[in-house]
Structure formats: structure tokens, C-alpha cells
Write an enzyme that holds these catalytic residues in place. Structure first.
Site, mmCIF file in Angstrom:
data_model
loop_
_atom_site.group_PDB
_atom_site.id
_atom_site.type_symbol
_atom_site.label_atom_id
_atom_site.label_comp_id
_atom_site.label_asym_id
_atom_site.label_seq_id
_atom_site.Cartn_x
_atom_site.Cartn_y
_atom_site.Cartn_z
ATOM 1 N N THR A 33 0.763 -1.237 -0.096
ATOM 2 C CA THR A 33 0.101 -0.022 0.015
ATOM 3 C C THR A 33 0.769 1.183 0.111
ATOM 4 O O THR A 33 0.354 2.212 0.315
ATOM 5 C CB THR A 33 -0.972 0.001 1.229
ATOM 6 N N TRP A 34 1.844 1.036 -0.336
ATOM 7 C CA TRP A 34 2.853 2.391 -0.253
ATOM 8 C C TRP A 34 2.531 3.223 -1.328
ATOM 9 O O TRP A 34 1.936 2.938 -2.482
ATOM 10 C CB TRP A 34 4.397 2.099 -0.678
ATOM 11 N N ASP A 62 -0.250 -5.246 3.411
ATOM 12 C CA ASP A 62 0.879 -4.541 4.072
ATOM 13 C C ASP A 62 0.942 -3.135 4.038
ATOM 14 O O ASP A 62 0.486 -2.605 2.961
ATOM 15 C CB ASP A 62 2.221 -4.989 3.540
ATOM 16 N N TYR A 67 3.445 5.456 5.678
ATOM 17 C CA TYR A 67 2.805 5.773 4.433
ATOM 18 C C TYR A 67 1.869 6.996 4.528
ATOM 19 O O TYR A 67 0.788 6.409 5.048
ATOM 20 C CB TYR A 67 2.115 4.474 4.037
ATOM 21 N N GLN A 177 11.139 -7.932 5.908
ATOM 22 C CA GLN A 177 10.707 -7.545 4.680
ATOM 23 C C GLN A 177 11.935 -6.720 4.126
ATOM 24 O O GLN A 177 12.266 -5.650 4.952
ATOM 25 C CB GLN A 177 9.498 -6.632 5.031
ATOM 26 N N TYR A 205 9.083 -6.313 -0.766
ATOM 27 C CA TYR A 205 8.679 -5.236 -1.343
ATOM 28 C C TYR A 205 9.141 -4.663 -2.564
ATOM 29 O O TYR A 205 10.116 -4.948 -2.989
ATOM 30 C CB TYR A 205 8.459 -4.206 -0.034
ATOM 31 N N LEU A 208 7.934 -5.230 -8.256
ATOM 32 C CA LEU A 208 7.795 -5.026 -9.680
ATOM 33 C C LEU A 208 8.762 -3.807 -9.878
ATOM 34 O O LEU A 208 8.704 -3.174 -10.844
ATOM 35 C CB LEU A 208 6.368 -4.736 -9.971
#
Length: 296
Positions: A33-34, A62, A67, A177, A205, A208
Site C-alpha cells: 500500500t505504499w 501490508d 505511508y 521485509q 517489497y 515489480l
């Protein structure tokens, strides 16, 4: 790849799990959810994306107090309202809040924003000035109080992990993480093997390459696109299938739209061959020696 029914993604993910040290099983693909919750105009789509992920079985969500200074946690809280039992909920605490009364206050504020009375997993976001032993003691107390089910760390390299595991209760660490994707493979030299030996999973994390200067290179790479075409898949799906290949990695890509979540989930249906993995190794070689821990 054609659109895959949510039920098929769910059934597949139920078979692809990573076991935590406490025996609980977590599916190998979740949701990050960053940068979510920052733009109110995207709020409806982001909530839909998170809920679509839950429909597809991406039960790990997460987030972190960092954030959007709590905005992402509030967004997640709205998305999971009345669906708490569907979620393996993870959040992270700032290093400067990771001790004493500040840790309790930070955890309570996170729980309030998320609209829940417990976290499945609470992570130290990165190392700060507060002694690790104080942080571990505080996390153990939160666990004893029922506010968290387990705790772990983030952005810890091998030396950090060894220091942690040498502490009383340090071996209760559930995950580490860290940044991990096809263009950032440094952890494969020592951190990933070490944690596998310790039976501590990696949570990857930015799988992509979000926020990375090599993202464009990866997604335009001839080998990545050739393999994607061979499977009627997308480069995104190849990257996620690659990241989760070891069975000891939980990938948490962020997707702000439902269609992207579905695309991510469908990656778990792919079975890449050894030839595919070898070709990707040639295009993006594994580390030949120790590298500094990559972070963003």
C-alpha cells in the site's frame, strides 16, 4: 493472459503458501500500500483494488504508519471493514517510535486507523537509535497483550539479523521485509540463504521494481517479454512468478486498480521452466559476491 476468474486465483493461492515460524501459513502473494491513500481522487479505486485482492485470495495486506503519515492505514481500514477475518494484516512502526511508551502509542494509533484490535504482524520499519533489545521487549509485550499476533523486521541485512537472533526472544522474529526483484538480487548471496536456514521467510517489497531506476529496463527487456509472450502473460506476471519461485518469499506488489490486482493474482497460475529461470539469470545475473542491502 486472458482474464482469470477470482475463484481460480483463490484456489491456486491457497496451495501456494509460506510457513511462518509460529506455524501459520501465509500465501505467497499479497498487496502493498505504499503511496496509497495520498490522493483522494483515487480513494474509491484503491479501496476497490484492495477488496478485489481479497476476493482473489491475496489476503496479506501490508501497510505502515509512515505511508502518508497514516493515510494508507486509514484507507486499508475502510477497505477491510466487515472483512477482517479475510485479511492477514501487516503494519510497520517508525524506528523512532520503536520503544517504551512510544511503541505502545504507535501501535494503538495504527490499530485505530485500521479499525481493528489486533495486527497479524507488526514490523520494525528499519533500524534506528533505539536498542534492538528494547524494541524486541516492547514487541513481545504487545504480543502478550493481544495487540499483535507476531512481529518481525524490515530492511535488516545479515549482520542485523544475527544481532537480533542473539537477543532474548530474538528468534521470535517472523519475517524480514526487504527490497527484492529481478533487477535487485543482492539478498540471494547471503541474506536469503541465511534466513531460509533460520526458517524465517522474506517479504519482498517492490517486487515489480516500483520506485527503482531499473524498472524500465526490466519491463523492456527482450528476455522478459519473450517469456511473457510464450505464456500469453505480461512482464508483470513473469516478475511475480520469478520473485515467489523459492517458496520462502511473500511478494507484496502495490496495485491501485482492480484490473492490476487481477493481473498480479493470475501470475500465480504460471509455472516457469528451468530454461526460463536460466534465461532470466543470463539477462539479470545473480550476485557474485556480497552487495550492500538495497533499499528505497
Amino acid at each position: 493472459m486472458n482474464r482469470i476468474p477470482h475463484s481460480l486465483i483463490l484456489a491456486t493461492l491457497k496451495q501456494q503458501v509460506v510457513e511462518l515460524p509460529d506455524g501459520r501459513e501465509v500465501r505467497t502473494l499479497g498487496q502493498g500500500t505504499w503511496r496509497m491513500g495520498d490522493d483522494d481522487s483515487k480513494r474509491t479505486a484503491e479501496i476497490e483494488a484492495l477488496q478485489t485482492g481479497l476476493d482473489c485470495g491475496l489476503h496479506v495486506i501490508d501497510t505502515a504508519e509512515m505511508y502518508g503519515e497514516g493515510k494508507a492505514e486509514s484507507l486499508v481500514g475502510e477497505a477491510i471493514q466487515d472483512r477482517r477475518e479475510d485479511v492477514f494484516l501487516v503494519s510497520k512502526v517508525y524506528p523512532h517510535n520503536a520503544g517504551g511508551d512510544k511503541l505502545v502509542q504507535a501501535c494503538d494509533a495504527t490499530l485505530e486507523r485500521l479499525g481493528t484490535d489486533y495486527l497479524d504482524l507488526y514490523l520494525l520499519h528499519w533500524r534506528g537509535d533505539i536498542p534492538l533489545e528494547e524494541t524486541v521487549d516492547g514487541l513481545e509485550q504487545l504480543k502478550a497483550d493481544g495487540k499483535i499476533r507476531a512481529w518481525g523486521v524490515s530492511n535488516f541485512d545479515v549482520d542485523d539479523m544475527k544481532e537480533l537472533l542473539a537477543l532474548p526472544n530474538g528468534k521470535h522474529c517472523a519475517v524480514n521485509q526487504v527490497l527484492y526483484h529481478l533487477g535487485s538480487r543482492g539478498i540471494e548471496h547471503d541474506l536469503l540463504p541465511f534466513l531460509t536456514e533460520q526458517r524465517i521467510p522474506i517479504m519482498a517489497y517492490s517486487p515489480l521494481a516500483e520506485g527503482s531506476d531499473v524498472k524500465e529496463k526490466i519491463f523492456n527487456d527482450e528476455t522478459v517479454n519473450r517469456i511473457a509472450e510464450a505464456y500469453s502473460a505480461t512482464p508483470t506476471q513473469i516478475l511475480l512468478a520469478w520473485t515467489t519461485r523459492s517458496g520462502n518469499v511473500i511478494a507484496i506488489p502495490k496495485a491501485g486498480q482492480a484490473a492490476h490486482v487481477e493481473e498480479n493474482g493470475a501470475a500465480m497460475l504460471l509455472n516457469l521452466s528451468e530454461d526460463d529461470f536460466q534465461a532470466l539469470d543470463e539477462a539479470f545475473p545473480p550476485p557474485s559476491g556480497k552487495e550492500p542491502l538495497d533499499v528505497i
